[in-house]
Design an enzyme around this catalytic site. Sequence first.
Site, PDB file in Angstrom:
ATOM      1  CB  CYS A   1      56.905  71.719   1.076  1.00  0.00           C
ATOM      2  SG  CYS A   1      57.786  70.228   1.577  1.00  0.00           S
TER       3      CYS A   1
ATOM      4  CB  CYS B   1      57.695  69.417   4.836  1.00  0.00           C
ATOM      5  SG  CYS B   1      56.202  69.705   3.895  1.00  0.00           S
TER       6      CYS B   1
ATOM      7  CE  LYS C   1      57.401  68.975   9.719  1.00  0.00           C
ATOM      8  NZ  LYS C   1      55.988  69.119   9.418  1.00  0.00           N
TER       9      LYS C   1
ATOM     10  CE1 TYR D   1      51.278  69.500   8.792  1.00  0.00           C
ATOM     11  CE2 TYR D   1      48.911  69.209   8.570  1.00  0.00           C
ATOM     12  CZ  TYR D   1      50.116  69.676   8.068  1.00  0.00           C
ATOM     13  OH  TYR D   1      50.150  70.325   6.858  1.00  0.00           O
TER      14      TYR D   1
ATOM     15  CD  GLU E   1      54.481  68.406  12.330  1.00  0.00           C
ATOM     16  OE1 GLU E   1      54.560  67.344  11.702  1.00  0.00           O
ATOM     17  OE2 GLU E   1      54.345  69.515  11.763  1.00  0.00           O
TER      18      GLU E   1
ATOM     19  CG  HIS F   1      65.365  40.163  17.022  1.00  0.00           C
ATOM     20  ND1 HIS F   1      64.352  40.642  17.832  1.00  0.00           N
ATOM     21  CD2 HIS F   1      66.318  39.671  17.847  1.00  0.00           C
ATOM     22  CE1 HIS F   1      64.672  40.435  19.096  1.00  0.00           C
ATOM     23  NE2 HIS F   1      65.868  39.851  19.131  1.00  0.00           N
TER      24      HIS F   1
ATOM     25  CD  GLU G   1      61.737  42.067  16.268  1.00  0.00           C
ATOM     26  OE1 GLU G   1      61.749  40.910  15.784  1.00  0.00           O
ATOM     27  OE2 GLU G   1      62.551  42.472  17.115  1.00  0.00           O
TER      28      GLU G   1
END
Length: 453
Positions: free
Chosen positions: A44, A49, A52, A180, A184, A438, A443
């Site tokens: 990782c 991770c 990356k 993934y 990626e 908002h 939202e």
Amino acid sequence: MSDSHDFDLIVIGAGSGGVRLARMSAQRGAKVAVVESRYLGGTCVNVGCVPKKLFVYGAHVHDELEDAAGYGWRVPLDQVSFDWPTLVANKNAEIERLNGIYGRLLENAGVEIINGTATISDANTVTVGERSYRAKHITVATGSWPVVPDVPGKDCILTSNEMFYLPQLPRHAVVWGGGYIAVEFAGILAGLGVETTLLYRGDLFLRGFDNDVRRFTEQEMRKKGVDLRFNATIESIETQGAHYQVMLSDGERLETGLVMAATGRRALVDGLGLTELGIELNASGHIVVDDHFQTSVPSITALGDVIGTPQLTPVALAQAMVLSRRLFGDGQGDMDYSAIPTAVFCQPNIGTVGLTEEEAREAGHRLRIYRSEFRPMKYTLSGRDERCLMKLVVDDETDKVLGAHMVGPDAGEIIQGLAVAIKAGATKAQFDSTMGIHPTSAEEFVTMREPVA
């Protein structure tokens, strides 16, 4: 600890799970050692991770520069240049900093770090080089390693490990895979100006994700210029000077400067001596454990990627917390693998938690599906043709939200918050009664009122 043991616990592997287990166990009063042959932080931190996502940030800058004009900034793109070695060097410096942090965390907790390659000699002995260490408990946390398919010319193929240290970028690259990591890296390369072809053997990539997410991501990646080739695979690779000729299963040839395989990972158990000890491995090569991470040898446990659970850092961290508590705490604790949120840092990002529509239907739920597609507000002035997808999977009988899925900017950040609600069993009515912030994309998750299916 008895006099016959050097340690209460020896952890083999200093990745995310191994480091967490060692630290937490030491803080509970255990005498702990960690054996590591490569780098602190594991995949990782070093080749996964963290670097990356740094590359993803770098690859997205060109889009930001293009969008600037819509907001009044005059950025002459023909004068903008990118220097790959600078990105790699800065990434390396950050990884070295994190390596140091991991080392200090272990040392401050009183954990002994043993550098070298471990072999488990017997149920309570770990050998590193010429030395052997006795321990009451041994935990295998060695993680996983990329797999390269056995095709002619496979020596030319790079994996994610090597991609983080490329000396220079090619003009064209082929990425082989549909998970993934493949998606990626295809986005990273394309974002940095590399003509990128993604090959996948199936009809559609990202198997296991919601089908709406998969189809929507396909559309958006094509907009980014990634050449997606489905039902295609590599038969062989030939070197031609500084380039490669890639023969595809349909007979087509591609000339490219780089071939990367992201075609799966295997448990990293080579040389540990597990089979000699009678520790069971399953058909996929992962260590077989029970619900409490116990192997077929009572004194040996295992956690993380090496046991075949979801290959996610937070999963390994959670497992480490549970195992430490069971070994040196009150002996209680269990893992809950339901509603694990995850993100794919392709461009745009994917964030998802809970059941996909397909999983929910297969489980027998009668569903209401809420789905919304729109252009994020940020792109209304820039004119960028990038859209966002949001989707809720709701059980019609109980009104419980079973899954939330998003493709769009900051999807991972947004889904992390929704994961708490879904873990707590929130209903659609509770989503509806929640005030939105908002104006945000997020939202939309609390304003979708009409089901589409």
